[in-house]
Write a protein that holds these residues in place. Structure first.
Motif, PDB file in Angstrom:
ATOM      1  N   LEU A  60     -11.170 -47.137 -16.620  1.00  0.00           N
ATOM      2  CA  LEU A  60     -10.490 -46.592 -18.100  1.00  0.00           C
ATOM      3  C   LEU A  60     -10.218 -45.171 -17.737  1.00  0.00           C
ATOM      4  CD1 LEU A  60     -10.688 -48.411 -21.237  1.00  0.00           C
ATOM      5  CD2 LEU A  60      -8.777 -49.027 -19.930  1.00  0.00           C
ATOM      6  N   ARG A  61     -10.808 -44.442 -17.424  1.00  0.00           N
ATOM      7  CA  ARG A  61     -10.324 -43.147 -17.112  1.00  0.00           C
ATOM      8  C   ARG A  61      -8.998 -43.109 -15.428  1.00  0.00           C
ATOM      9  NH1 ARG A  61     -13.569 -38.740 -18.542  1.00  0.00           N
ATOM     10  NH2 ARG A  61     -15.277 -39.708 -19.577  1.00  0.00           N
ATOM     11  N   THR A  62      -9.744 -43.713 -15.240  1.00  0.00           N
ATOM     12  CA  THR A  62      -8.509 -44.386 -14.001  1.00  0.00           C
ATOM     13  C   THR A  62      -7.731 -44.979 -14.011  1.00  0.00           C
ATOM     14  OG1 THR A  62      -9.485 -45.407 -12.529  1.00  0.00           O
ATOM     15  CG2 THR A  62      -9.881 -42.742 -12.639  1.00  0.00           C
ATOM     16  N   LEU A  64      -6.197 -45.791 -16.881  1.00  0.00           N
ATOM     17  CA  LEU A  64      -5.301 -45.786 -17.577  1.00  0.00           C
ATOM     18  C   LEU A  64      -4.256 -45.383 -17.865  1.00  0.00           C
ATOM     19  CD1 LEU A  64      -5.121 -46.687 -20.551  1.00  0.00           C
ATOM     20  CD2 LEU A  64      -6.457 -45.551 -21.606  1.00  0.00           C
ATOM     21  N   HIS A  65      -2.967 -45.347 -17.537  1.00  0.00           N
ATOM     22  CA  HIS A  65      -2.074 -43.855 -18.038  1.00  0.00           C
ATOM     23  C   HIS A  65      -1.244 -43.756 -19.041  1.00  0.00           C
ATOM     24  CE1 HIS A  65      -2.165 -44.652 -13.819  1.00  0.00           C
ATOM     25  NE2 HIS A  65      -1.797 -45.656 -13.782  1.00  0.00           N
ATOM     26  N   ASN A  66      -0.444 -43.159 -19.109  1.00  0.00           N
ATOM     27  CA  ASN A  66       0.074 -42.426 -20.507  1.00  0.00           C
ATOM     28  C   ASN A  66       1.281 -43.780 -21.311  1.00  0.00           C
ATOM     29  OD1 ASN A  66       2.454 -40.890 -22.322  1.00  0.00           O
ATOM     30  ND2 ASN A  66       0.845 -39.237 -21.445  1.00  0.00           N
TER      31      ASN A  66
END
Ligand SMILES: Nc1ncnc2c1ncn2[C@@H]1O[C@H](COP(=O)(O)OP(=O)(O)OP(=O)(O)O)[C@@H](O)[C@H]1O
Ligand SMILES: [Mg+2]
Lengths: 139, 463
Positions: A60-62, A64-66
């Motif tokens: 998710l750290r990478t 997931l986007h705004n």
């Protein structure tokens, strides 16, 4: 029991569908049912299943986007896990489905600032309806 | 906006003074006898009193101490028909701000009034002591954002309803959370009601809860959001989307502090503080009967208006630094530098999606520059770079023309105005060509749908 789905407009494929990531922990059937029902409501989707919470948060750290929409089905332990990595989820719009409902879990849930908070129900009608409206606005 | 009381029996003059104070953005009220004046000063909380000397029922100089002692401790400016040195001395000794003769009042008042009000604002601020505000990740130090933070601090100290207005992505939710975090309710829940994504059929049961049996499903045990906000803050996001029927029910909750769950007959109570946000013009919605006037009146007990990003470009550098360092942390990367052209290019764009669009744009730039230690303008999306290039060309063209034929250069419109009119024309042709189909239009224009929607909204066009 954890089930997490992520709708990412940025990861959208050519056909305009949302990529859905799903994380399921016991009993697996429940998460899949949720994914299927919701998938039906929003069209085709891509499913990614994670085996452990660590794998999920790392991803998710990478991934997931705004502005992404995340759906999590959670009990008290899951809420605690999510609160521990709150900054990862911060940029998303969160829909929370609580499997345990009491004052404490509700208070924990609100600390995650969900855009929609509901209890577990067999058909996920509310979640599908809210998700549909959110996706419509983002389209 | 300051509140001003004009105590004077000269109708013509009071009319002029009212108009003059209104033009300075203040609110004024008139009392034409001393008795009315004193009574109004006791009841209202006035910042400033303009006091006449010769009144039918008394002398202003004698009443000056009475005005100075009412609860709001207003500043007092004496306005007199006949100035005399002894009167002036008495006025100043009794604490008047200054002494103006009527023939000079229209000319001198603005300056004296501005100084008195500034003095008062500073005095009040000092009396409150330094407020330690938890900024809750609100970045920026422009005059505009500092003004909003002042309002935030003020709002957090009380329990009044707050309406936060501003374009999409300006930070309304961030401010709402900060109000809660700085208030005496911070230990209790901050409850978000996303009015835009709740379908009409669900909204009342979500807000007020429902009796067992009113709905099927295992979430029956769930209370409504209004109850969950008991002791805390209820945040009505996109309040302009609230259906008119629900507005009525909600108004009742605000007035009576009690409500009934859907399908239930017992009255429940909840003590919540209300914060609402909208990017719509609610006054306009009231005028077309899409929003209840009485509800709007309640919501806007205190209003914080967040400026669009293009009006506070001074904050662009710190915001950019903040978002990029968060991305570095997120992806476990070393700190990245900015090339000289990077922030300049960002500044040339007008950010219709405000801070959110900036955050998203930086995410793109960050992935484009993933392996580079420095972010350059060419890591930014084309639509932003093109604008910067055009601005530069236009500027050199204008300055060239200015050297050769000055009159021509003067007739050029401002860049934004010029670009906006072309942008609008382009969008109109785009919609005509694609018969208003937004997906098709976004493909043709090679814009994301979100960006296209923002542009359409900016020009009041519909897909
Ligand atoms: N001053 C600021 N400092 C840091 N981040 C900000 C600031 N203003 C906005 N943001 C960030 O920009 C994004 C949008 O902010 P927010 O959701 O509060 O905007 P909004 O006004 O509610 O937008 P909308 O009307 O579209 O709902 C969020 O990720 C928020 O954290
Ligand atoms: Mg918002």
């Amino acid at each position: 029991m954890v089930c997490l789905l992520l709708f990412s407009p940025i990861m959208k494929d050519q056909a305009g569908d949302y990529a859905i990531f799903i994380y399921v922990r016991k009993p697996e059937g429940v998460g899949e049912a949720l994914a299927n029902i919701i998938g039906r409501a929003v069209g085709q989707h891509q499913l990614t299943i994670f085996a452990s919470p660590a794998e999920l948060t790392a991803s998710l750290r990478t991934a997931l986007h705004n502005g992404d929409i995340v759906i999590v089905q959670a009990d008290q332990n899951t809420l605690a896990e999510l609160l521990a990595c709150q900054e990862i989820l911060e940029i998303s719009r969160l829909i929370l489905i609580l499997t345990e409902i009491n004052e404490e879990t509700i208070a924990m849930a609100h600390r995650l600032r969900p855009r929609f908070l509901t209890g577990l129900d067999d058909e996920f009608l509310k979640v599908s309806a809210v998700l549909g409206k959110m996706l419509e606005a983002a389209a | 906006m300051a509140k001003i009381l004009v105590v004077d029996d000269d109708r013509n003059l009071t009319r002029v003074l009212i108009e003059q104070t209104r033009r300075m953005g203040h609110h004024a009220m008139v009392a034409s006898t001393m008795r009315d004046g004193v009574e109004n000063a006791r009841l209202g909380d006035f910042d400033l009193v303009l006091l006449d000397v010769q009144m039918p029922d008394g002398n202003g100089l004698d009443f000056l101490p009475t005005f100075k002692e009412v609860a709001s401790r207003p500043e007092v400016i004496i306005v007199t028909g006949k100035g005399d040195p002894a009167g002036a001395a008495k006025a100043i000794k009794s604490g008047a701000w200054c002494y103006i003769e009527k023939p000079h009042v229209t000319k001198d008042l603005n300056l004296h009034m501005a100084r008195a009000l500034q003095y008062r604002a500073e005095k009040n601020r000092a009396a409150r002591g330094p407020v330690v505000l938890k900024r809750e990740m609100i970045i920026g130090s422009s005059i505009k954002i500092n003004h909003c933070l002042d309002q935030l601090a003020q709002a957090a100290m009380s329990d009044v309803s707050v309406l936060i207005t501003g374009e999409t992505g300006t930070g309304k939710e961030l401010f709402a959370r900060a109000i809660h975090a700085n208030s005496r309710r911070s230990a209790k829940n901050f409850v978000v009601v996303d009015c835009a994504s709740l379908p009409e059929t669900l909204i009342e049961s979500t807000l007020f809860g429902h009796e067992k049996g009113a709905f099927t499903g295992a979430d029956r045990a769930m209370t409504g959001l209004v109850k969950q906000a008991d002791g805390g803050t209820l945040f009505l996001d996109e309040v302009g989307e609230l259906p008119i029927q629900t507005q009525k029910a909600f108004l009742r909750v605000l007035q009576e502090h009690s409500y009934r769950p859907v399908g239930g007959c017992d009255e429940l109570t909840s003590d919540f503080r209300l914060v609402a946000a909208t990017n719509r013009d609610l006054e306009k919605q009231v005028s077309v009967s899409a929003f209840r006037k009485d509800l709007l009146f309640r919501l806007k007990a205190s209003v914080i208006h967040l400026p669009p990003l293009k009006k506070r470009l001074e904050d662009l550098r710190s915001l950019t630094g903040y978002f990029v360092s968060r991305l570095c942390e997120r992806y476990g990367q070393e700190k990245k530098e900015f090339g000289v052209d990077f922030v300049a290019t960002l500044s040339a764009y007008d950010w219709p999606g405000n801070v959110r669009e900036l955050a998203q744009t930086l995410e793109h730039a960050f992935s484009a520059a993933f392996h580079s230690p420095t972010l350059y303008a060419n890591h930014l999306p084309d639509h932003i770079r093109i604008l910067q290039a055009q601005t530069a060309v236009q500027q050199s063209k204008t300055s060239l023309q200015a050297c050769q034929i000055p009159s021509d250069a003067l007739s050029l419109p401002a860049w934004r105005q010029f670009r906006d009119s072309y942008e609008k024309e382009y969008l109109q042709r785009l919609l005509a060509q694609t018969k208003g189909n937004v997906s098709a239009a976004s493909r043709v224009a090679d814009l994301s749908r979100t960006h296209l929607y923002q542009l359409l909204a900016k020009h009041d066009l519909q897909g």
